[in-house]
Design an enzyme around this catalytic site. Sequence first.
Site, PDB file in Angstrom:
ATOM      1  N   HIS A   1       0.847  -1.049   0.222  1.00 24.55           N
ATOM      2  CA  HIS A   1       0.044   0.006   0.007  1.00 24.55           C
ATOM      3  C   HIS A   1       0.915   1.117   0.660  1.00 24.55           C
ATOM      4  O   HIS A   1       2.106   1.464   0.474  1.00 24.55           O
ATOM      5  CB  HIS A   1      -0.591   0.021   1.394  1.00 24.55           C
ATOM      6  CG  HIS A   1       0.430   0.449   2.210  1.00 24.55           C
ATOM      7  ND1 HIS A   1       0.135  -0.714   2.625  1.00 24.55           N
ATOM      8  CD2 HIS A   1       0.279   1.172   3.005  1.00 24.55           C
ATOM      9  CE1 HIS A   1       1.176  -0.358   4.253  1.00 24.55           C
ATOM     10  NE2 HIS A   1       0.868   0.925   3.850  1.00 24.55           N
TER      11      HIS A   1
ATOM     12  N   ASP B   1       1.026   4.920   1.382  1.00 26.46           N
ATOM     13  CA  ASP B   1      -0.218   5.819   2.343  1.00 26.46           C
ATOM     14  C   ASP B   1      -1.129   6.751   2.362  1.00 26.46           C
ATOM     15  O   ASP B   1      -0.372   7.760   1.061  1.00 26.46           O
ATOM     16  CB  ASP B   1       0.652   5.781   3.708  1.00 26.46           C
ATOM     17  CG  ASP B   1       1.403   5.501   4.740  1.00 26.46           C
ATOM     18  OD1 ASP B   1       2.421   5.154   5.480  1.00 26.46           O
ATOM     19  OD2 ASP B   1       0.793   4.174   4.651  1.00 26.46           O
TER      20      ASP B   1
ATOM     21  N   HIS C   1       4.895   0.032   0.267  1.00 20.51           N
ATOM     22  CA  HIS C   1       5.482  -0.404   0.867  1.00 20.51           C
ATOM     23  C   HIS C   1       4.960  -1.661   1.459  1.00 20.51           C
ATOM     24  O   HIS C   1       3.575  -1.723   1.784  1.00 20.51           O
ATOM     25  CB  HIS C   1       5.932   0.359   2.181  1.00 20.51           C
ATOM     26  CG  HIS C   1       4.966   1.298   3.236  1.00 20.51           C
ATOM     27  ND1 HIS C   1       4.264   2.040   2.347  1.00 20.51           N
ATOM     28  CD2 HIS C   1       4.240   0.994   4.079  1.00 20.51           C
ATOM     29  CE1 HIS C   1       3.664   3.289   3.126  1.00 20.51           C
ATOM     30  NE2 HIS C   1       3.543   2.491   3.955  1.00 20.51           N
TER      31      HIS C   1
ATOM     32  N   ARG D   1       6.755  -7.887  16.770  1.00 15.68           N
ATOM     33  CA  ARG D   1       6.964  -6.468  16.362  1.00 15.68           C
ATOM     34  C   ARG D   1       6.125  -5.633  16.404  1.00 15.68           C
ATOM     35  O   ARG D   1       4.777  -5.652  16.422  1.00 15.68           O
ATOM     36  CB  ARG D   1       6.999  -6.625  14.655  1.00 15.68           C
ATOM     37  CG  ARG D   1       7.635  -5.196  13.984  1.00 15.68           C
ATOM     38  CD  ARG D   1       8.531  -5.608  12.788  1.00 15.68           C
ATOM     39  NE  ARG D   1       8.962  -4.107  12.296  1.00 15.68           N
ATOM     40  CZ  ARG D   1       8.011  -3.432  11.356  1.00 15.68           C
ATOM     41  NH1 ARG D   1       6.885  -3.253  10.982  1.00 15.68           N
ATOM     42  NH2 ARG D   1       8.812  -2.309  11.708  1.00 15.68           N
TER      43      ARG D   1
HETATM   44  C1  LIG Z   1      -6.011   7.542   6.725  1.00 17.37           C
HETATM   45  C2  LIG Z   1      -5.459   6.055   6.693  1.00 17.37           C
HETATM   46  C3  LIG Z   1      -5.580   4.624   6.274  1.00 17.37           C
HETATM   47  C4  LIG Z   1      -5.152   3.669   7.010  1.00 17.37           C
HETATM   48  C5  LIG Z   1      -4.342   4.724   7.833  1.00 17.37           C
HETATM   49  C6  LIG Z   1      -4.139   5.931   7.807  1.00 17.37           C
HETATM   50  C7  LIG Z   1      -2.553   5.691   6.931  1.00 17.37           C
HETATM   51  C8  LIG Z   1      -2.663   4.081   6.638  1.00 17.37           C
HETATM   52  C9  LIG Z   1      -4.143   3.470   6.241  1.00 17.37           C
HETATM   53  C10 LIG Z   1      -3.575   1.853   5.963  1.00 17.37           C
HETATM   54  C11 LIG Z   1      -2.202   1.407   6.881  1.00 17.37           C
HETATM   55  C12 LIG Z   1      -2.983   1.587   4.588  1.00 17.37           C
HETATM   56  C13 LIG Z   1      -3.194  -0.036   4.566  1.00 17.37           C
HETATM   57  C14 LIG Z   1      -4.676  -1.142   4.472  1.00 17.37           C
HETATM   58  C15 LIG Z   1      -5.065   0.206   6.306  1.00 17.37           C
HETATM   59  C16 LIG Z   1      -6.277  -0.570   5.671  1.00 17.37           C
HETATM   60  C17 LIG Z   1      -4.440  -1.076   7.224  1.00 17.37           C
HETATM   61  O1  LIG Z   1      -3.981  -1.873   7.345  1.00 17.37           O
HETATM   62  O2  LIG Z   1      -4.781  -0.601   8.167  1.00 17.37           O
HETATM   63  C18 LIG Z   1      -4.967   1.532   5.828  1.00 17.37           C
HETATM   64  C19 LIG Z   1      -5.563   1.950   7.060  1.00 17.37           C
HETATM   65  C20 LIG Z   1      -6.758   2.298   7.445  1.00 17.37           C
HETATM   66  O3  LIG Z   1      -7.644   2.534   7.007  1.00 17.37           O
HETATM   67  O4  LIG Z   1      -7.032   2.042   8.558  1.00 17.37           O
HETATM   68  O1  LIG Z   2       4.890  -1.480  10.801  1.00 19.87           O
HETATM   69  C1  LIG Z   2       5.112  -0.879   9.391  1.00 19.87           C
HETATM   70  O2  LIG Z   2       6.486  -0.361  10.208  1.00 19.87           O
HETATM   71  C2  LIG Z   2       5.018  -0.299   8.871  1.00 19.87           C
HETATM   72  C3  LIG Z   2       3.224   0.104   9.144  1.00 19.87           C
HETATM   73  C4  LIG Z   2       2.270   0.627   7.742  1.00 19.87           C
HETATM   74  O3  LIG Z   2       2.401   1.321   6.788  1.00 19.87           O
HETATM   75  C5  LIG Z   2       1.133   1.208   8.417  1.00 19.87           C
HETATM   76  O4  LIG Z   2       0.713   1.352   9.171  1.00 19.87           O
HETATM   77  O5  LIG Z   2       0.832   1.963   6.692  1.00 19.87           O
HETATM   78 FE   LIG Z   3       1.709   2.763   5.433  1.00 15.19          FE
END
Ligand SMILES: C=C1C[C@]23C[C@H]1CC[C@H]2[C@]1(C)CCC[C@@](C)(C(=O)O)[C@H]1[C@@H]3C(=O)O
Ligand SMILES: O=C(O)CCC(=O)C(=O)O
Ligand SMILES: [Fe+2]
Length: 371
Positions: A237, A239, A293, A303
């Site tokens: 993804h 951010d 990333h 972790r």
């Molecule tokens: C605006 C946001 C949505 C998420 C948290 C913040 C910035 C990063 C996004 C996220 C981590 C990107 C990967 C998918 C996601 C669903 C997650 O795994 O948490 C995303 C976050 C979210 O929607 O909660």
């Molecule tokens: O835990 C990490 O190193 C990355 C987490 C991340 O990419 C996120 O929360 O958007």
């Molecule tokens: Fe991220």
Amino acid sequence: MEQMKKSSHEDKTIESAMIFDQQTNDHFPNQFIWPKDHLSQTSTEKLNEKVIDLQGFLSHDKEATLHAANLVKESCISHGFFQVVNHGVDLDMLALVQEHGHAFFKLPLTEKLKCKQKEGSVVGFASGHAQRFREKLPWKELLTFEYHENGPDEVVAEFFNAMGTQYKETGLIFQKFCRTMNKLALDLLDLLEISLGVDGHNHNYYRKLYDDAVSIVRCNHYPQCNKPDLTFGVGPHCDPTTLTILYQDLVGGLEVFVDNKWKSVQPHRDALVINIGDTFTALSNGKYKSCLHRVSVNSLSPRLSLVFFLCPKGDRELKAPQELVEKDGKKEYPDFTWGEFLQFTQKNHRADENTLQLFTKWLLTSKNHNA
Ligand SMILES: C=C1C[C@]23C[C@H]1CC[C@H]2[C@]1(C)CCC[C@@](C)(C(=O)O)[C@H]1[C@@H]3C(=O)O
Ligand SMILES: O=C(O)CCC(=O)C(=O)O
Ligand SMILES: [Fe+2]
């Protein structure tokens, strides 16, 4: 119906948390298994990212600032990722925040559920995002809250207090973490502005956009996983936010997509990871890449990562500096507000590597509809 949704919402979170606690070797839960085309892209190389020393920049040394700005520019044009040292953030404070982060995730589930995420909100505790998604669940638990730059100092402390007075100290420690991260994030916006060469005519252009910022702060906990090759801590993804400052422990697992390959990020105890988000890509008129990333997990140890996602206040109109648009001869993105973008990621599209492009399309279609 509403009651049914709520109970299934909570059940899903409990189910996911129990999977983490009671994982067996013979059965891996399907909902956490990711598609083969993702899993097959293993990362074999280490990322040789820039580790940029901020000391000179933070002490307003002109030559050191230009040197740091050039390193930032090179990294952000290429893949939107770098690490920083001598960032001015106290390492003992970071270690204390990690300690309280670990303590939170060690709590009994009943305690963590006191602040479980509500539907449509990023704030609160979640496990595997099981209450939001049905498949490709991330192997992680998370605690998310908001940091209002100009809000009352207690907003973050209050979030923890609401769970009980025994969390008062944790709240104060996270409050201090947020304040420190917010300052560094705004300083980094100044460095980005210099690196883009827009500090002349538009001095503090970006910093001003983040007046009254309402940032998202997240503690990610990735439990040890018996079948790490079947899942991800977070899938691929970008951010959607503006700028991410991340402090990780020494376990490793963060990977960045560069030169068509996934490369592993080396943890450094004294460094902070910085990555460009979708919002800053738009604010740079597409010049700086939003870092693609992901996080792999492992079978040996959990972790923890502490993440500060810089976000402007929700209703502020966001657009690239006119100077950049004129230099490029084209405006790459429509004006938008972070409130619209955040809602898109919470209600319309699970953030991945295509979020900005899909959001832009969604925005233009919905604006044409309302025109
Ligand atoms: C605006 C946001 C949505 C998420 C948290 C913040 C910035 C990063 C996004 C996220 C981590 C990107 C990967 C998918 C996601 C669903 C997650 O795994 O948490 C995303 C976050 C979210 O929607 O909660
Ligand atoms: O835990 C990490 O190193 C990355 C987490 C991340 O990419 C996120 O929360 O958007
Ligand atoms: Fe991220």
